[in-house]
Design an enzyme around this catalytic site. Sequence first.
Site, PDB file in Angstrom:
ATOM      1  N   GLU A 156      11.901  11.957 -11.146  1.00 46.34           N
ATOM      2  CA  GLU A 156      13.232  11.805 -11.745  1.00 46.34           C
ATOM      3  C   GLU A 156      13.951  13.154 -11.744  1.00 46.34           C
ATOM      4  OE1 GLU A 156      12.139   9.826 -15.424  1.00 46.34           O
ATOM      5  OE2 GLU A 156      11.263   8.159 -14.307  1.00 46.34           O
TER       6      GLU A 156
ATOM      7  N   ARG B 235       5.256   9.935  -9.477  1.00 51.90           N
ATOM      8  CA  ARG B 235       5.702   9.796 -10.870  1.00 51.90           C
ATOM      9  C   ARG B 235       4.761  10.464 -11.872  1.00 51.90           C
ATOM     10  NH1 ARG B 235       8.011   5.539 -14.398  1.00 51.90           N
ATOM     11  NH2 ARG B 235       6.589   4.940 -16.041  1.00 51.90           N
TER      12      ARG B 235
ATOM     13  N   HIS C 280      15.139  10.784 -18.817  1.00 55.25           N
ATOM     14  CA  HIS C 280      14.555  10.017 -17.716  1.00 55.25           C
ATOM     15  C   HIS C 280      15.684   9.532 -16.806  1.00 55.25           C
ATOM     16  CE1 HIS C 280      10.352   9.294 -19.236  1.00 55.25           C
ATOM     17  NE2 HIS C 280      10.929   9.744 -20.340  1.00 55.25           N
TER      18      HIS C 280
HETATM   19 ZN   LIG Z   1      10.913   8.139 -16.492  1.00 55.53          ZN
END
Ligand SMILES: [Zn+2]
Length: 416
Positions: free
Chosen positions: A176, A229, A298
């Site tokens: 992100e 991630r 996020h």
């Molecule tokens: Zn996230």
Amino acid sequence: MLRTLSFFLALLGLGLSEKVTFENHKVYRLLPETQEQVDLLHKMEDSVGFSFWKGPSYVNKSVDLMVTPSNLAEFTELMTLNGLKYEVYVDNVQRLIDTENPKTRSSSKDGSISLNEYHTLDEIYSYVEYLAKNYKEVEVVDAGRTSEGRVIKGVKISYQEGNPGIFIEAGIHAREWITPATALYLLDQLLNSTDKNIRALAEKHDWYIFPSFNPDGYVYTHSKNRMWRKTRSHKNTFCAGADANRNWDFKWMSGGASNYPCAETYAGSSAFSEPETKSMAKYIKSVGNKLFAYISFHSYSQLLMFPYGHTSAHLDNYNEELSIGKKTIEALRQRYGTKYVTGNIAETIYVASGSSSDWVKANLKLPVVFTYEFRDTGKYGFLLPADQIIPNGEEILDSLLAMFQEASRLGYPNSA
Ligand SMILES: [Zn+2]
């Protein structure tokens, strides 16, 4: 064993040294209309070849799924067999990766940084040191170590020691990229803006800002796999890392997290199994009595959420958080018309346990705890072009001004 290992690496599209390509990987938006379809999508979360950009939650809530070229046939068959509606959102993920950052990157000798491009961890850390060297209000915080031994560096800005503290966490999910970029934008504004409202916001609070809660993962998104991630711990056979936002020790593994090590939402082998979450929790606790607000960044989906994620029950100061949330997204929309939705985590996005914000809310009882999901709503997803860093930063700062104004109207922090 080696053969099994390389088989899995091949499945995951990972060579041993080269960068993963996402050529012709597609992102589909799916709309499950029955609980059976939601359950099927949950099963797919634990299988190789499918990577959820936005995981399944409830009936009639859309889901974004990245599909590799080799899994395309299986995907369309699964969708057809189960009557699931789908449409292409991103036609070729690699093309977005290739055009995400400007072609010509700026270079800096003194550690200063240009805010309209995405930076490596080294560049971010040089910038942090540059700020400490050039601004007397800035102090570099060394808050812990990652599993690969990197420092988790943050910045404390204090115009007057003892001001009510605001903690900002970015980058806990490595891919992100807009979140560390926005943290850098905020640092710049809190130190350099001449706008009187921003100056007042900056000077009335002590700021603890961490551009990357997951430095190993972030480095990995630059060196190997843009879509990574998780953390990069190696505790099990073939899939590295855990979801650092499912690993905190509050209602750990009580929904919306996986115990399958290869899943994107793998909660880890135990609560605080990841050195990143363990050391950050320790640091946050150590400054806990100075804080009244905790904000996590996020992307993507344009949401502003507050605890809790493990339950949709309206706990603690739900009504006040909702009131702050509404004012915040209203202010956010003014500049560019960007629409956000606000509500508690479980109702707004999905049930998710073991997040940092739930842990902070439950343990430190802070009145103002929010999680942003930044731009956009899926056209670019995690691969938001760098020319949106500043517009995103501007509207987030607008929204933070409103957030702390409404918080103050409600009496938070009590001492102010
Ligand atoms: Zn996230």
